[in-house]
Design a protein around this motif. Structure first.
Motif, PDB file in Angstrom:
ATOM      1  N   VAL A   1      50.224  38.125  46.701  1.00 46.78           N
ATOM      2  CA  VAL A   1      50.451  38.398  45.189  1.00 46.78           C
ATOM      3  C   VAL A   1      51.526  38.435  44.742  1.00 46.78           C
ATOM      4  O   VAL A   1      52.543  39.268  45.413  1.00 46.78           O
ATOM      5  CB  VAL A   1      49.395  39.868  45.322  1.00 46.78           C
ATOM      6  CG1 VAL A   1      49.560  40.234  43.681  1.00 46.78           C
ATOM      7  CG2 VAL A   1      48.090  39.929  45.655  1.00 46.78           C
ATOM      8  N   THR A   2      51.987  37.809  43.675  1.00 47.16           N
ATOM      9  CA  THR A   2      53.151  37.820  42.735  1.00 47.16           C
ATOM     10  C   THR A   2      53.785  39.150  42.437  1.00 47.16           C
ATOM     11  O   THR A   2      52.869  39.972  42.242  1.00 47.16           O
ATOM     12  CB  THR A   2      53.247  36.917  41.850  1.00 47.16           C
ATOM     13  OG1 THR A   2      52.349  37.326  40.803  1.00 47.16           O
ATOM     14  CG2 THR A   2      52.695  35.313  42.490  1.00 47.16           C
ATOM     15  N   ASP A   3      54.886  39.236  42.358  1.00 48.19           N
ATOM     16  CA  ASP A   3      55.212  40.767  41.742  1.00 48.19           C
ATOM     17  C   ASP A   3      55.133  40.833  40.298  1.00 48.19           C
ATOM     18  O   ASP A   3      55.075  41.920  39.793  1.00 48.19           O
ATOM     19  CB  ASP A   3      56.746  40.920  42.182  1.00 48.19           C
ATOM     20  CG  ASP A   3      57.647  39.850  41.482  1.00 48.19           C
ATOM     21  OD1 ASP A   3      57.053  38.880  40.905  1.00 48.19           O
ATOM     22  OD2 ASP A   3      58.752  39.858  41.889  1.00 48.19           O
ATOM     23  N   TYR A   4      54.619  39.691  39.421  1.00 48.07           N
ATOM     24  CA  TYR A   4      54.741  39.921  38.093  1.00 48.07           C
ATOM     25  C   TYR A   4      53.293  39.890  37.599  1.00 48.07           C
ATOM     26  O   TYR A   4      52.994  40.159  36.328  1.00 48.07           O
ATOM     27  CB  TYR A   4      55.434  38.438  37.351  1.00 48.07           C
ATOM     28  CG  TYR A   4      54.840  37.157  38.007  1.00 48.07           C
ATOM     29  CD1 TYR A   4      53.561  36.771  37.374  1.00 48.07           C
ATOM     30  CD2 TYR A   4      55.418  36.412  38.851  1.00 48.07           C
ATOM     31  CE1 TYR A   4      53.236  35.531  37.862  1.00 48.07           C
ATOM     32  CE2 TYR A   4      55.123  35.188  39.258  1.00 48.07           C
ATOM     33  CZ  TYR A   4      53.981  34.546  38.747  1.00 48.07           C
ATOM     34  OH  TYR A   4      53.489  33.657  39.150  1.00 48.07           O
ATOM     35  N   THR A   5      52.329  39.345  38.420  1.00 49.15           N
ATOM     36  CA  THR A   5      50.796  39.450  37.773  1.00 49.15           C
ATOM     37  C   THR A   5      50.341  40.975  37.537  1.00 49.15           C
ATOM     38  O   THR A   5      50.588  42.007  38.252  1.00 49.15           O
ATOM     39  CB  THR A   5      50.036  38.837  38.886  1.00 49.15           C
ATOM     40  OG1 THR A   5      48.667  38.458  38.188  1.00 49.15           O
ATOM     41  CG2 THR A   5      49.788  39.774  40.055  1.00 49.15           C
ATOM     42  N   SER A   6      49.771  40.995  36.429  1.00 51.74           N
ATOM     43  CA  SER A   6      49.192  42.298  35.856  1.00 51.74           C
ATOM     44  C   SER A   6      48.199  42.776  36.643  1.00 51.74           C
ATOM     45  O   SER A   6      47.444  42.201  37.080  1.00 51.74           O
ATOM     46  CB  SER A   6      48.816  42.111  34.351  1.00 51.74           C
ATOM     47  OG  SER A   6      49.716  41.700  33.492  1.00 51.74           O
ATOM     48  N   ARG A   7      48.025  44.080  36.883  1.00 53.84           N
ATOM     49  CA  ARG A   7      47.388  44.846  37.628  1.00 53.84           C
ATOM     50  C   ARG A   7      46.088  45.511  36.768  1.00 53.84           C
ATOM     51  O   ARG A   7      45.997  45.821  35.771  1.00 53.84           O
ATOM     52  CB  ARG A   7      47.920  45.914  38.400  1.00 53.84           C
ATOM     53  CG  ARG A   7      48.585  45.583  39.838  1.00 53.84           C
ATOM     54  CD  ARG A   7      49.518  44.576  39.741  1.00 53.84           C
ATOM     55  NE  ARG A   7      50.242  44.571  40.946  1.00 53.84           N
ATOM     56  CZ  ARG A   7      50.807  43.535  41.242  1.00 53.84           C
ATOM     57  NH1 ARG A   7      51.413  42.765  40.603  1.00 53.84           N
ATOM     58  NH2 ARG A   7      51.579  43.288  42.537  1.00 53.84           N
ATOM     59  N   GLY A   8      44.764  45.352  37.586  1.00 57.82           N
ATOM     60  CA  GLY A   8      43.821  46.311  36.677  1.00 57.82           C
ATOM     61  C   GLY A   8      43.938  47.822  37.064  1.00 57.82           C
ATOM     62  O   GLY A   8      45.007  48.297  37.370  1.00 57.82           O
ATOM     63  N   PRO A   9      43.109  48.467  36.554  1.00 51.30           N
ATOM     64  CA  PRO A   9      41.985  48.096  36.075  1.00 51.30           C
ATOM     65  C   PRO A   9      41.840  47.698  34.547  1.00 51.30           C
ATOM     66  O   PRO A   9      42.886  47.826  33.888  1.00 51.30           O
ATOM     67  CB  PRO A   9      40.977  49.317  36.183  1.00 51.30           C
ATOM     68  CG  PRO A   9      41.862  50.683  36.218  1.00 51.30           C
ATOM     69  CD  PRO A   9      43.320  49.925  36.615  1.00 51.30           C
ATOM     70  N   SER A  10      40.591  47.235  33.994  1.00 53.19           N
ATOM     71  CA  SER A  10      40.654  46.721  32.506  1.00 53.19           C
ATOM     72  C   SER A  10      41.038  47.639  31.799  1.00 53.19           C
ATOM     73  O   SER A  10      40.264  48.555  31.666  1.00 53.19           O
ATOM     74  CB  SER A  10      39.386  46.026  32.502  1.00 53.19           C
ATOM     75  OG  SER A  10      39.287  45.562  31.049  1.00 53.19           O
ATOM     76  N   PRO A  11      41.881  47.978  30.739  1.00 48.18           N
ATOM     77  CA  PRO A  11      42.101  48.946  30.006  1.00 48.18           C
ATOM     78  C   PRO A  11      40.823  48.969  28.933  1.00 48.18           C
ATOM     79  O   PRO A  11      40.351  50.004  28.631  1.00 48.18           O
ATOM     80  CB  PRO A  11      43.360  48.711  29.074  1.00 48.18           C
ATOM     81  CG  PRO A  11      44.104  47.700  29.948  1.00 48.18           C
ATOM     82  CD  PRO A  11      42.822  47.020  30.702  1.00 48.18           C
ATOM     83  N   ASN A  12      40.197  47.724  28.533  1.00 48.37           N
ATOM     84  CA  ASN A  12      39.234  47.909  27.560  1.00 48.37           C
ATOM     85  C   ASN A  12      37.714  47.880  28.078  1.00 48.37           C
ATOM     86  O   ASN A  12      36.905  48.264  27.359  1.00 48.37           O
ATOM     87  CB  ASN A  12      39.541  46.852  26.378  1.00 48.37           C
ATOM     88  CG  ASN A  12      39.538  45.617  27.241  1.00 48.37           C
ATOM     89  OD1 ASN A  12      39.275  45.262  28.284  1.00 48.37           O
ATOM     90  ND2 ASN A  12      40.134  44.485  26.345  1.00 48.37           N
ATOM     91  N   CYS A  13      37.997  47.663  29.491  1.00 54.77           N
ATOM     92  CA  CYS A  13      36.300  47.918  30.157  1.00 54.77           C
ATOM     93  C   CYS A  13      36.579  48.196  31.372  1.00 54.77           C
ATOM     94  O   CYS A  13      36.302  47.500  32.435  1.00 54.77           O
ATOM     95  CB  CYS A  13      35.584  46.645  29.959  1.00 54.77           C
ATOM     96  SG  CYS A  13      33.689  46.923  30.291  1.00 54.77           S
ATOM     97  N   PRO A  14      36.921  49.576  31.723  1.00 53.45           N
ATOM     98  CA  PRO A  14      37.278  49.732  33.339  1.00 53.45           C
ATOM     99  C   PRO A  14      35.868  49.761  34.012  1.00 53.45           C
ATOM    100  O   PRO A  14      36.272  49.760  35.400  1.00 53.45           O
ATOM    101  CB  PRO A  14      37.929  51.264  33.186  1.00 53.45           C
ATOM    102  CG  PRO A  14      37.357  51.875  31.763  1.00 53.45           C
ATOM    103  CD  PRO A  14      37.352  50.371  30.757  1.00 53.45           C
ATOM    104  N   ALA A  15      34.921  49.859  33.465  1.00 56.64           N
ATOM    105  CA  ALA A  15      33.548  49.877  34.314  1.00 56.64           C
ATOM    106  C   ALA A  15      33.535  48.855  35.206  1.00 56.64           C
ATOM    107  O   ALA A  15      32.779  48.673  36.179  1.00 56.64           O
ATOM    108  CB  ALA A  15      32.451  50.230  33.577  1.00 56.64           C
ATOM    109  N   VAL A  16      34.078  47.386  34.687  1.00 57.08           N
ATOM    110  CA  VAL A  16      33.797  46.406  35.642  1.00 57.08           C
ATOM    111  C   VAL A  16      35.311  46.084  36.053  1.00 57.08           C
ATOM    112  O   VAL A  16      36.549  45.819  35.432  1.00 57.08           O
ATOM    113  CB  VAL A  16      33.440  45.223  34.610  1.00 57.08           C
ATOM    114  CG1 VAL A  16      33.623  43.695  35.187  1.00 57.08           C
ATOM    115  CG2 VAL A  16      32.187  45.340  33.913  1.00 57.08           C
ATOM    116  N   LEU A  17      35.194  45.804  37.426  1.00 54.72           N
ATOM    117  CA  LEU A  17      36.588  45.474  38.191  1.00 54.72           C
ATOM    118  C   LEU A  17      37.269  44.281  37.905  1.00 54.72           C
ATOM    119  O   LEU A  17      36.669  43.312  37.850  1.00 54.72           O
ATOM    120  CB  LEU A  17      36.089  45.706  39.522  1.00 54.72           C
ATOM    121  CG  LEU A  17      37.571  45.463  40.637  1.00 54.72           C
ATOM    122  CD1 LEU A  17      38.542  46.776  40.365  1.00 54.72           C
ATOM    123  CD2 LEU A  17      36.830  45.242  42.171  1.00 54.72           C
TER     124      LEU A  17
END
Length: 498
Positions: A216-232
Motif C-alpha cells: 500500500v502506498t504511503d499517499y493513498t487515502s484511508r477509510g472509512p468513508s466520511p459520508n457513509c461509514p456503514a459501507v467499508l
C-alpha cells in the motif's frame, strides 16, 4: 457523466472527487447514482490524502472506490565502481533513479568528503572539484537533489536512503542514483581503499520482479468513508505508483538542472490513486465484456471477493504509510485486484437501486436530500437499513467508552451463484483479534446457476480503549475447490480515518 450515460457507455472511470461534502451535495455521487440505475459501473479514485490525514473521498456506496499500491517495477541506474572499461576490476551497484535522460556519467572521480557529504550547502558544493559526489542520508533527499542541480561543477551524485520503503519520488533533476545504507558502506570502502577512485553512472534502466509487491502506498487515502461509514471503503487496490500515463503533448514532464523537458511522445510517469482507478476501470470493462448480463454490483463484487491480501512472497500485504505493518482493509479494501480470478468469482453480492435508497433512508437524510441524489420519486423508505448487501463488513465502537460491555452487530447477506449449476460452499472465519464472529448457516447449497442463498453474520466485540483497527475475514470455499469467496471484516473506532 450524465452525457456519458446518455451516450451508452459501459464503464465510467473518474479520477477526481470532492472532500468533506455530504452525498446530496456531491456531484459525483449524484451523477454516479444515475449511472448505477443504468447498470453502468463507476470506478473512482480514493484520493491522495496521506500523510496529511485527509480521509478518502468517493466513499460512495454505489461506486467502486480504488486505493493505490506499489508494484514490482522500479526505474534504475547502475553505479559502476572502478573503470567502466575494465570489467574485471569493477563493481556494479543497481540503485534507483528518475533522471530522465538516456545518458552516461562515465569514469569521473568519486569523492566522499565529510565536509560536503550533507549536500545541503550551495557555497560548499560550488567549491567541490568536478566529480561524482557521495551524499549522506539526511532525510531531505529533495533538498539535496535541488542543491546538486543548482551547481555546475559536479558530474553527478550518489544519494543514500535508510528508508526500506519504495521511494515514490517522480523527479530527479540531477544525474543521481539512490542506493541503500548497506551499499553506501561498499562505496566508502572502495573510495578509502583506492588510490584513484572513479565511477560511472548509466541511467534509464528498468528493473522488474526484484521487489516484494504489492504494498500500500504511503499517499493513498484511508477509510472509512466520511459520508457513509456503514459501507467499508476503499473496495480494492490497484497499481498506482510511477505508472506510464498519457500526457499533454509538449507539456512539462521533468527538469534537468534549470532546464525543463517537454513530453515529445505524450507520456509521463505519474503516481496517485488517479492512476490506480483506471487500472480497476479497465478490469471492470473486461468483466463487462465477458459477462454482459452482470450488474454493476456483480462486477464490483467479483473484483472484491477475488482480490488478494497476499504479496509476491505469499505474506500479508504491507502498508508503507504504517511502517510496513500489515495493511488494513481501511487502506487497501479487500486487497489487490486479480483480473483473471474476477472473471469467475463463483458467488457475487448483488444490489439494486432501491437497496441504496434504503441505506440513504437510514442516514437521517430528508426526503428532499434523498431526491437530490436519486433525481426521482420512484423509491421509498419502507425498508430503511444500514445493512447494504455488500462484500465486506464493518462495525464501529467508541474508544472513549470502556464499560467492559460487549458490543454486538448483526448483518444479513445474499449471494448469487454465478458458477457451477449445483454446488455447495462452506464458511471459514478468521476473526479479528479479541472479536467473536458467528456465521449461520455454515454451508450454502445451490441447485442451479443464478440461485440465491442468504446467510447471517454476528460480530461481538469490546470497545478497545486504544482505538485499534481490528480486521479479519469471512471466506466461503466451494467444496470442489474451484472458488474461494473472501470478504474483509473491520472493527474500528468511530474516529478511524478522521
Amino acid at each position: 457523466m450524465d452525457q456519458a450515460v446518455a451516450d451508452g457507455v459501459d464503464i465510467i472511470s473518474i479520477s477526481m472527487g470532492f472532500d468533506g461534502v455530504p452525498l446530496y451535495e456531491d456531484p459525483v455521487a449524484i451523477a454516479s447514482f444515475g449511472a448505477m440505475e443504468k447498470e453502468i459501473l463507476v470506478s473512482s479514485s480514493a484520493g491522495n490524502g496521506e500523510p496529511r490525514g485527509i480521509p478518502l473521498h468517493n466513499g460512495i456506496p454505489w461506486m467502486l472506490t480504488v486505493a493505490a499500491g506499489n508494484f514490482d517495477r522500479t526505474f534504475a541506474a547502475s553505479l559502476t565502481l572502478g573503470n567502466s572499461n575494465d570489467k574485471e576490476q569493477q563493481r556494479v551497484i543497481v540503485g534507483r533513479s528518475m533522471f530522465p535522460l538516456d545518458a552516461w556519467v562515465k569514469n569521473e572521480t568519486l569523492i566522499y568528503n565529510k565536509t560536503l557529504s550533507k549536500c545541503d550547502s550551495l557555497e560548499l558544493l560550488s567549491q567541490a572539484p568536478r566529480a561524482i559526489i557521495v551524499c549522506e542520508d539526511t532525510g531531505f533527499l529533495d533538498f539535496q537533489m535541488r542543491a546538486i542541480s543548482s551547481v555546475t561543477n559536479l558530474a553527478g551524485a550518489v544519494f543514500v536512503s535508510n528508508d526500506p520503503s519504495p521511494v515514490e519520488f517522480e523527479f530527479m533533476s540531477c544525474p543521481g542514483v539512490l542506493i541503500s545504507a548497506t551499499e553506501l558502506a561498499t562505496v566508502i570502502h572502495y573510495i578509502n581503499s583506492s588510490d584513484n577512485p572513479i565511477a560511472a553512472i548509466k541511467f534509464r534502466q528498468t528493473v522488474t520482479g526484484k521487489e516484494v509487491a504489492p504494498s500500500v502506498t504511503d499517499y493513498t487515502s484511508r477509510g472509512p468513508s466520511p459520508n457513509c461509514p456503514a459501507v467499508l471503503k476503499p473496495d480494492v487496490m490497484a497499481p498506482g505508483s510511477l505508472v506510464l500515463a498519457s500526457w499533454i503533448p509538449d507539456d512539462y514532464t521533468a527538469a534537468v538542472g534549470k532546464n525543463t523537458l517537454l513530453s515529445s511522445e505524450g507520456f509521463n510517469l505519474i503516481s496517485g490513486t488517479s492512476m490506480a482507478c483506471p487500472h480497476a476501470s479497465g478490469v471492470a470493462a473486461l468483466l463487462r465484456g465477458v459477462h454482459p448480463e452482470w450488474s454493476h454490483a456483480a462486477i464490483r463484487s467479483a473484483m472484491m471477493t477475488t482480490a488478494t491480501e497476499l504479496d509476491s512472497s505469499m505474506m500479508p500485504i504491507k502498508d508503507v504509510g504504517q511502517n510496513f505493518t500489515v495493511a488494513s482493509p481501511l487502506a487497501m479494501g479487500a486487497g489487490h485486484i486479480v483480473p483473471n480470478l474476477a472473471m469467475d468469482p463463483g458467488l457475487v453480492y448483488d444490489a439494486a437501486p432501491q437497496d441504496y435508497v434504503s441505506l440513504l433512508c437510514s442516514m437521517n437524510f430528508t426526503r428532499n436530500q434523498i431526491m437530490t441524489i436519486t433525481r426521482s420519486n420512484n423509491y421509498d423508505c419502507a425498508n430503511s437499513s444500514l445493512d447494504l448487501n455488500y462484500p465486506s463488513f464493518v462495525a464501529f465502537y467508541d474508544k472513549n467508552v470502556t464499560t467492559g460491555a460487549m458490543l454486538k452487530h448483526r448483518f444479513r447477506r445474499v449471494v448469487t451463484n454465478v458458477g457451477a449449476a449445483a454446488t455447495t460452499y462452506k464458511v471459514k472465519v478468521a476473526p479479528p483479534e479479541g472479536v467473536k464472529v458467528a456465521v449461520w448457516p455454515q454451508s450454502l447449497v445451490f441447485g442451479k446457476k443464478n440461485e440465491q442463498r442468504d446467510y447471517y453474520v454476528e460480530i461481538v466485540y469490546p470497545s478497545d480503549g486504544q482505538g485499534r483497527v481490528l480486521y479479519g475475514s469471512i471466506v466461503w470455499s466451494e467444496e470442489s475447490g474451484s472458488h474461494v469467496v473472501r470478504s474483509p471484516i473491520v472493527v474500528a473506532p468511530t474516529s478511524a480515518g478522521k
